[in-house]
Design an enzyme around this catalytic site. Structure first.
Site, PDB file in Angstrom:
ATOM      1  N   GLN A   1       0.818  -1.204   0.000  1.00 59.39           N
ATOM      2  CA  GLN A   1       0.000   0.000   0.000  1.00 59.39           C
ATOM      3  C   GLN A   1       0.856   1.259   0.000  1.00 59.39           C
ATOM      4  OE1 GLN A   1      -3.569  -0.074  -0.400  1.00 59.39           O
ATOM      5  NE2 GLN A   1      -2.548  -1.950  -1.034  1.00 59.39           N
TER       6      GLN A   1
ATOM      7  N   HIS B   1       1.800   3.014  -3.326  1.00 55.90           N
ATOM      8  CA  HIS B   1       0.836   3.759  -4.131  1.00 55.90           C
ATOM      9  C   HIS B   1       1.227   5.229  -4.239  1.00 55.90           C
ATOM     10  CE1 HIS B   1      -2.315   1.030  -5.353  1.00 55.90           C
ATOM     11  NE2 HIS B   1      -2.332   0.485  -4.158  1.00 55.90           N
TER      12      HIS B   1
ATOM     13  N   GLU C   1      -9.385   0.952   4.942  1.00 56.80           N
ATOM     14  CA  GLU C   1      -9.802   0.473   3.621  1.00 56.80           C
ATOM     15  C   GLU C   1      -9.561  -1.041   3.518  1.00 56.80           C
ATOM     16  OE1 GLU C   1      -8.723   1.389  -1.091  1.00 56.80           O
ATOM     17  OE2 GLU C   1      -7.330   1.960   0.505  1.00 56.80           O
ATOM     18  N   HIS C   2      -8.350  -1.475   3.833  1.00 58.86           N
ATOM     19  CA  HIS C   2      -7.994  -2.895   3.821  1.00 58.86           C
ATOM     20  C   HIS C   2      -7.575  -3.311   5.231  1.00 58.86           C
ATOM     21  CE1 HIS C   2      -6.746  -1.260  -0.204  1.00 58.86           C
ATOM     22  NE2 HIS C   2      -7.451  -2.283  -0.629  1.00 58.86           N
TER      23      HIS C   2
ATOM     24  N   ASP D   1      -6.703  -6.954  -4.616  1.00 59.76           N
ATOM     25  CA  ASP D   1      -6.583  -5.894  -5.616  1.00 59.76           C
ATOM     26  C   ASP D   1      -6.811  -6.407  -7.029  1.00 59.76           C
ATOM     27  OD1 ASP D   1      -6.267  -3.569  -4.253  1.00 59.76           O
ATOM     28  OD2 ASP D   1      -4.128  -3.338  -4.623  1.00 59.76           O
TER      29      ASP D   1
ATOM     30  N   HIS E   1     -53.400  16.978   0.727  1.00 57.32           N
ATOM     31  CA  HIS E   1     -53.027  15.586   0.946  1.00 57.32           C
ATOM     32  C   HIS E   1     -54.191  14.836   1.600  1.00 57.32           C
ATOM     33  CE1 HIS E   1     -48.882  16.827   0.193  1.00 57.32           C
ATOM     34  NE2 HIS E   1     -48.469  15.575   0.337  1.00 57.32           N
TER      35      HIS E   1
END
Length: 435
Positions: A262, A265, A330-331, A364, A423
């Site tokens: 990670q 990235h 996230e992971h 991934d 209504h």
């Protein structure tokens, strides 16, 4: 030497340290936003003419007609046909696993009739047309094509429009091959905010879509924010994240490389390890130092680990799970002996990897579940991309005369209580008639 932070949950200032580590300034750049606003307004006004102008300027092309920006289906198939056999096989196998997983997701229509004959239900309908943004040039990700396009097609979206920039005319054959495998309907070689604007507003050549999905740079993210409401969007994602919980029984080299996966990235990506074993944390730190020099993206990994990474000693695995829920990553890798015991204690995570062999990299590319996941603690309230993101739900209400008598009286009372007499009268007409 990598200067990665070391914390202990018993530290008196641990909460402050963790808050500081997790803090991420996600405010968008005013200059970027102003540029994007101008581009979107121009695309909305001048359509194809503006699209051609921006594409030529930013991608250094020389097209004279927007029709030149569309790739024919045969070109996609040609990209697939000319791939090396090993790459084509891997792409097809990954696509099949992603498709198989998402085919188990579709929401279905349903209905029932209650005792008074009133029919109630839900109708599930796919979106008519979806736009998929894919980064282009050297920073190309065929896996993103699979993860975004396949769920849309499984959901029943009849038309999927992909946009991918080709700076200096450079095309990524794997990306185009992935589009062919995923049954993308049309592909335009455009990118940036201008591509998002074309998808949102439509031009003479690019049709308007109902929703835009897919990753992009700061300009793409700013454009997606601005067109939300005109079209739907998947999310505006932050930097990638991984949190590993390990009991100390996994090879430290494996864990170090999982953190790298990670961190590579970008410099803002976050990689955190939680373990109750101080000696294991030492081993992982040593492995990080030893393995980093062999990484082609070592400068990015180093910056990520030093800026936003951490090795944290916890009291026990229960303590680790509590912190994981606070981080909402996230992971999340549960690299422990009995992950099935601990997974029930996890409430907030985009994707959970169970056991020592389930590394994030498999998710991934080819495990099957979607890799488009909530970041920046949004896993507390949002979910991975899936088939449901390409469908919408309509309520079904068919009222019998007997039902009108019952429901009408209830509605009349409540509507009058809210001061909405029309209504009330509308409901009364139905039930008074059938008394």
């Amino acid at each position: 030497m990598v200067q990665i932070k070391r914390f202990n949950t018993t530290d008196s200032d641990f909460n402050e340290k963790l808050d500081k580590l997790l803090a991420f300034e996600n405010a968008q750049d005013d200059a970027v936003d102003a540029t994007v606003a101008g581009i979107l307004a121009d695309i909305r006004s001048r359509k194809d003419a503006a699209l051609i102008e921006y594409t030529n300027r930013f991608d250094r092309l020389a097209v004279t007609s927007a029709s030149q920006l569309e790739l024919a289906p045969q070109q996609l198939q040609q990209s697939l046909n000319t791939l090396p056999a090993v790459e084509r096989t891997a792409l097809e196998q990954a696509a099949e696993r992603v498709r198989s997983y998402h085919e188990k997701q579709p929401l279905s229509s349903w209905q029932y009739t209650d005792a008074d004959g009133t029919l109630l239900g839900q109708k599930v309908t796919p979106l008519d047309r979806v736009g998929l943004y894919v980064p282009g040039g050297k920073a190309s990700y065929p896996s993103s094509v699979l993860m975004n396009a396949i769920p849309a097609k499984v959901a029943g979206v009849p038309e999927l429009i992909m946009v991918v920039p080709t700076p200096d005319g450079e095309r990524n054959e794997l990306v185009l091959a992935a589009a062919a495998i995923s049954k993308v309907d049309r592909v335009f070689t455009i990118g940036g905010a201008q591509a998002v604007g074309a998808l949102a507003f439509g031009t003479e050549t690019v049709p308007p879509v109902d929703k835009i999905v897919g990753p992009g740079n700061a300009y793409v993210a700013a454009a997606k924010r601005r067109v939300f409401g005109i079209v739907g969007i998947d999310m505006v994602a932050g930097p990638s994240e991984i949190l590993v919980i390990c009991d100390g029984g996994t090879d430290p080299d494996w864990i170090a490389m999982d953190l790298f996966s990670q961190a590579e990235h970008d410099e803002l990506a976050q990689a955190i390890l939680l373990s109750p074993d101080a000696a294991f944390l030492d081993q992982v730190q040593q492995s990080i130092v030893r393995q980093l020099s062999a990484m082609p993206r070592q400068a990015v990994i180093r910056a990520s680990l030093e800026n936003r990474g951490a090795l944290i000693q916890v009291r026990d695995l229960a303590d680790a799970c509590d912190i994981a829920n606070r981080i909402a990553p996230e992971h999340l890798e549960l690299s422990v002996e009995h992950p099935e015991h601990w997974v029930d204690k996890i409430r907030h995570a985009g994707a959970i990897f169970l056991g020592r062999h389930a590394c994030e990299a498999l998710g991934d590319y080819c495990a099957g579940p979607n890799h488009v996941l909530p970041t920046s603690r949004t896993a507390r309230f949002s979910s991975p991309l899936g088939v449901y993101d390409f469908q919408k739900r309509s309520s079904l209400i068919q009222v019998s005369p007997q039902g009108a008598a019952k429901l009408g009286e209830i509605a009349s009372i409540l509507a009058n209580g809210e001061g909405l007499q029309a209504h009330a009268k509308s409901a009364e007409y139905r039930y008074i008639k059938h008394r």
